[in-house]
Motif scaffolding. Structure first.
Motif, PDB file in Angstrom:
ATOM      1  N   THR A 109     100.382  63.566  20.772  1.00 30.53           N
ATOM      2  CA  THR A 109     100.090  64.763  19.975  1.00 30.53           C
ATOM      3  C   THR A 109      99.843  64.446  18.511  1.00 30.53           C
ATOM      4  O   THR A 109      99.391  65.304  17.758  1.00 30.53           O
ATOM      5  CB  THR A 109     101.258  65.767  20.050  1.00 30.53           C
ATOM      6  OG1 THR A 109     102.402  65.202  19.398  1.00 30.53           O
ATOM      7  CG2 THR A 109     101.602  66.104  21.500  1.00 30.53           C
ATOM      8  N   VAL A 134     106.577  64.226  24.024  1.00 30.22           N
ATOM      9  CA  VAL A 134     105.850  64.171  25.304  1.00 30.22           C
ATOM     10  C   VAL A 134     106.767  63.603  26.379  1.00 30.22           C
ATOM     11  O   VAL A 134     106.859  64.132  27.487  1.00 30.22           O
ATOM     12  CB  VAL A 134     104.577  63.302  25.169  1.00 30.22           C
ATOM     13  CG1 VAL A 134     103.912  63.108  26.538  1.00 30.22           C
ATOM     14  CG2 VAL A 134     103.596  63.946  24.203  1.00 30.22           C
ATOM     15  N   THR A 162     102.473  73.219  13.768  1.00 31.73           N
ATOM     16  CA  THR A 162     102.108  73.476  15.161  1.00 31.73           C
ATOM     17  C   THR A 162     103.338  73.267  16.045  1.00 31.73           C
ATOM     18  O   THR A 162     104.300  72.590  15.642  1.00 31.73           O
ATOM     19  CB  THR A 162     100.986  72.530  15.611  1.00 31.73           C
ATOM     20  OG1 THR A 162     101.448  71.176  15.506  1.00 31.73           O
ATOM     21  CG2 THR A 162      99.742  72.705  14.757  1.00 31.73           C
ATOM     22  N   CYS A 180     103.818  71.308  18.589  1.00 36.28           N
ATOM     23  CA  CYS A 180     104.124  69.898  18.862  1.00 36.28           C
ATOM     24  C   CYS A 180     104.753  69.230  17.647  1.00 36.28           C
ATOM     25  O   CYS A 180     105.616  68.353  17.789  1.00 36.28           O
ATOM     26  CB  CYS A 180     102.871  69.150  19.325  1.00 36.28           C
ATOM     27  SG  CYS A 180     101.478  69.164  18.180  1.00 36.28           S
ATOM     28  N   GLY A 204      94.702  74.659  19.214  1.00 36.74           N
ATOM     29  CA  GLY A 204      94.363  73.246  19.382  1.00 36.74           C
ATOM     30  C   GLY A 204      94.010  72.641  18.037  1.00 36.74           C
ATOM     31  O   GLY A 204      93.608  73.357  17.111  1.00 36.74           O
ATOM     32  N   ASN A 254      95.117  65.798  24.089  1.00 35.88           N
ATOM     33  CA  ASN A 254      96.399  66.339  24.537  1.00 35.88           C
ATOM     34  C   ASN A 254      96.453  67.858  24.510  1.00 35.88           C
ATOM     35  O   ASN A 254      97.267  68.476  25.213  1.00 35.88           O
ATOM     36  CB  ASN A 254      97.533  65.778  23.673  1.00 35.88           C
ATOM     37  CG  ASN A 254      97.414  66.163  22.214  1.00 35.88           C
ATOM     38  OD1 ASN A 254      96.651  65.541  21.477  1.00 35.88           O
ATOM     39  ND2 ASN A 254      98.131  67.179  21.770  1.00 35.88           N
ATOM     40  N   CYS A 255      95.586  68.476  23.710  1.00 32.45           N
ATOM     41  CA  CYS A 255      95.611  69.943  23.591  1.00 32.45           C
ATOM     42  C   CYS A 255      95.273  70.638  24.913  1.00 32.45           C
ATOM     43  O   CYS A 255      95.707  71.764  25.151  1.00 32.45           O
ATOM     44  CB  CYS A 255      94.640  70.402  22.504  1.00 32.45           C
ATOM     45  SG  CYS A 255      95.068  69.840  20.832  1.00 32.45           S
ATOM     46  N   CYS A 260      98.632  70.817  26.841  1.00 25.23           N
ATOM     47  CA  CYS A 260      99.782  71.014  25.950  1.00 25.23           C
ATOM     48  C   CYS A 260     100.906  71.804  26.625  1.00 25.23           C
ATOM     49  O   CYS A 260     100.703  72.926  27.095  1.00 25.23           O
ATOM     50  CB  CYS A 260      99.334  71.743  24.681  1.00 25.23           C
ATOM     51  SG  CYS A 260     100.682  72.055  23.521  1.00 25.23           S
ATOM     52  N   ASP A 261     102.090  71.215  26.646  1.00 24.53           N
ATOM     53  CA  ASP A 261     103.256  71.850  27.246  1.00 24.53           C
ATOM     54  C   ASP A 261     103.843  72.924  26.340  1.00 24.53           C
ATOM     55  O   ASP A 261     104.688  73.714  26.758  1.00 24.53           O
ATOM     56  CB  ASP A 261     104.313  70.778  27.543  1.00 24.53           C
ATOM     57  CG  ASP A 261     105.512  71.340  28.295  1.00 24.53           C
ATOM     58  OD1 ASP A 261     105.304  72.098  29.260  1.00 24.53           O
ATOM     59  OD2 ASP A 261     106.661  71.030  27.913  1.00 24.53           O
ATOM     60  N   TYR A 262     103.383  72.958  25.078  1.00 25.83           N
ATOM     61  CA  TYR A 262     103.942  73.909  24.114  1.00 25.83           C
ATOM     62  C   TYR A 262     103.064  75.150  23.932  1.00 25.83           C
ATOM     63  O   TYR A 262     103.405  76.030  23.149  1.00 25.83           O
ATOM     64  CB  TYR A 262     104.178  73.196  22.779  1.00 25.83           C
ATOM     65  CG  TYR A 262     105.192  72.079  22.930  1.00 25.83           C
ATOM     66  CD1 TYR A 262     106.551  72.349  22.963  1.00 25.83           C
ATOM     67  CD2 TYR A 262     104.786  70.762  23.102  1.00 25.83           C
ATOM     68  CE1 TYR A 262     107.488  71.341  23.147  1.00 25.83           C
ATOM     69  CE2 TYR A 262     105.710  69.740  23.282  1.00 25.83           C
ATOM     70  CZ  TYR A 262     107.062  70.038  23.311  1.00 25.83           C
ATOM     71  OH  TYR A 262     107.979  69.033  23.500  1.00 25.83           O
ATOM     72  N   PRO A 294      97.559  76.320  27.800  1.00 27.60           N
ATOM     73  CA  PRO A 294      96.542  75.578  27.048  1.00 27.60           C
ATOM     74  C   PRO A 294      95.145  75.954  27.494  1.00 27.60           C
ATOM     75  O   PRO A 294      94.928  76.386  28.631  1.00 27.60           O
ATOM     76  CB  PRO A 294      96.864  74.115  27.372  1.00 27.60           C
ATOM     77  CG  PRO A 294      97.570  74.165  28.690  1.00 27.60           C
ATOM     78  CD  PRO A 294      98.343  75.446  28.698  1.00 27.60           C
TER      79      PRO A 294
END
Length: 384
Positions: free
Chosen positions: A12, A57, A160, A162, A187, A251-252, A255-257, A328
């Protein structure tokens, strides 16, 4: 030997690893696509594994369901005018510095790079104004935050999700004097892309200010000795590609967030698709969505809520207008084409040779026709 902190496509760029490393063995290095990722300098590495453990991550932080959802805006007309949305983060930041605390947020430096910086006065807070549709370089901010916390200062961090997760993992414990605002994030494109784009647009001219929003519209405006560039999103390659999700970090897309459960104490963003007809407070200006996610976040909100006009809203309404609260964004079909062109010819070439090139030309023709028609109408009114 530790070769990778996490899978490269999942990095991230939060730089918790760089901040935690006791030997400063982590460097932020551009890959073949111009995207900065965390890389281990093997000559300095002592293989302690701290970088792997701190990575959000590898070890995701706890995310919490919001306790409350509000539609809100600042009572200060001046603050609303200069803020992207309802001025929420700005007012909360002022509350912190007025209480002797320090705020960390994203700002343009003298070279027009977006970096996280600290502010401890109302004057220095001004540089955090406005949205920045590019990833901020964290640098060693997490270390500075820890020092301020241990010195007993109140600290507000805005970034953000992350980056907020990276900070939580770096600290490794909760602090009553730490407050984290995570942003509803669409993102983050790497700064290298924006820098390449600005270089072409500016043609070597000195840039003193960059903005990405004008009122409710996405608009890239670049200022130097005079305003030499200003285009709305439908006519600007960078903004159009950003809104379509083509230029974000890899990664966006996974994204788990990007979800309803949040890792910040408070979450803020634009309240898109707000049903104003059902509001108790009739207001036509820009409105923020505010999610209170933790007791610490609620404590902060209680200290400054008198600065806002706000009312409780259903969280599902906020989700409907904000995709990143649902998940995401999908990986665009022309993403691979874009990456291949970036690798061979650079960002500016790539972004101008995507499918959106025809859309830009079409939108420019529409805008030109609209301006022509408007001027004709104005001329008719002026002629007796």
């Amino acid at each position: 030997m530790i070769e990778n902190i996490c899978k490269k496509d999942l990095c991230t760029g939060c730089l918790a690893c760089m901040n935690i490393c006791p030997k400063d063995a982590i460097v932020y290095k551009e890959d073949e696509y111009g995207v900065p990722v965390a890389v281990i300098n093997q000559d300095k590495c002592i293989e302690c594994g701290a970088c792997v453990k701190v990575c959000p991550v590898n070890n995701p932080v706890e995310k919490k369901e919001p306790l409350a959802c509000y539609a809100a805006w600042s009572n200060n007309a001046g603050e609303r005018e200069f803020s992207t949305s309802g001025g929420i983060a700005a007012e909360i930041s002022k509350t912190i510095v007025n209480d002797g605390g320090v705020v960390f947020g994203a700002a343009f430096d003298s070279d027009m790079n977006v970096c996280h910086m600290s502010a401890d006065s109302a004057e220095t807070l001004q540089r955090f104004r406005g949205s920045k549709y590019v990833q901020s370089y964290i640098g060693k901010s997490y270390r500075e935050i820890k020092k301020a916390l241990l010195d007993g200062k109140k600290v507000l961090f805005t970034g953000t999700p992350c980056q907020a997760a990276g900070l939580r993992n770096f600290l490794g414990k909760e602090y009553d004097n730490l407050f984290i605002i995570d942003l509803i994030c669409h993102g983050t494109p790497p700064m290298t892309y924006l820098r390449d784009y600005l270089k072409e647009i500016g043609g070597g001219r000195k840039i003193s200010k960059i903005s990405f929003r004008e009122g409710n519209d996405y608009c890239l405006a670049i200022t130097g000795e005079k305003n030499f560039y200003k285009k709305t999103a439908n006519c600007d390659y960078y903004l159009l590609a950003f809104l379509r999700g083509v230029i974000q970090r890899e990664n966006c897309f996974s994204c788990d967030y990007a979800q309803g459960k949040r890792c910040g104490d408070i979450t803020v963003g634009d309240f898109w698709k707000l049903d104003r007809k059902t509001m108790n407070n009739k207001y036509r200006g820009r409105v923020s969505v505010v999610l209170i996610n933790t007791e610490n976040g609620n404590k902060l909100w209680e200290t400054c809520k008198d600065k806002f006009t706000f009312e409780k809203r259903d969280f599902e309404e906020a989700k409907r207008g904000n995709g990143p609260l649902r998940g995401p964004s999908g990986r665009p079909k022309d993403r691979e084409t874009f990456l291949n062109m970036v690798k061979s010819s650079g960002f500016s070439y790539a972004v101008k040779n995507l499918e959106l090139k025809n859309d830009i030309k079409k939108n420019e023709r529409k805008n030109s026709f609209w301006i022509y028609r408007t001027m004709r109408k104005m001329k008719k009114r002026l002629i007796p």
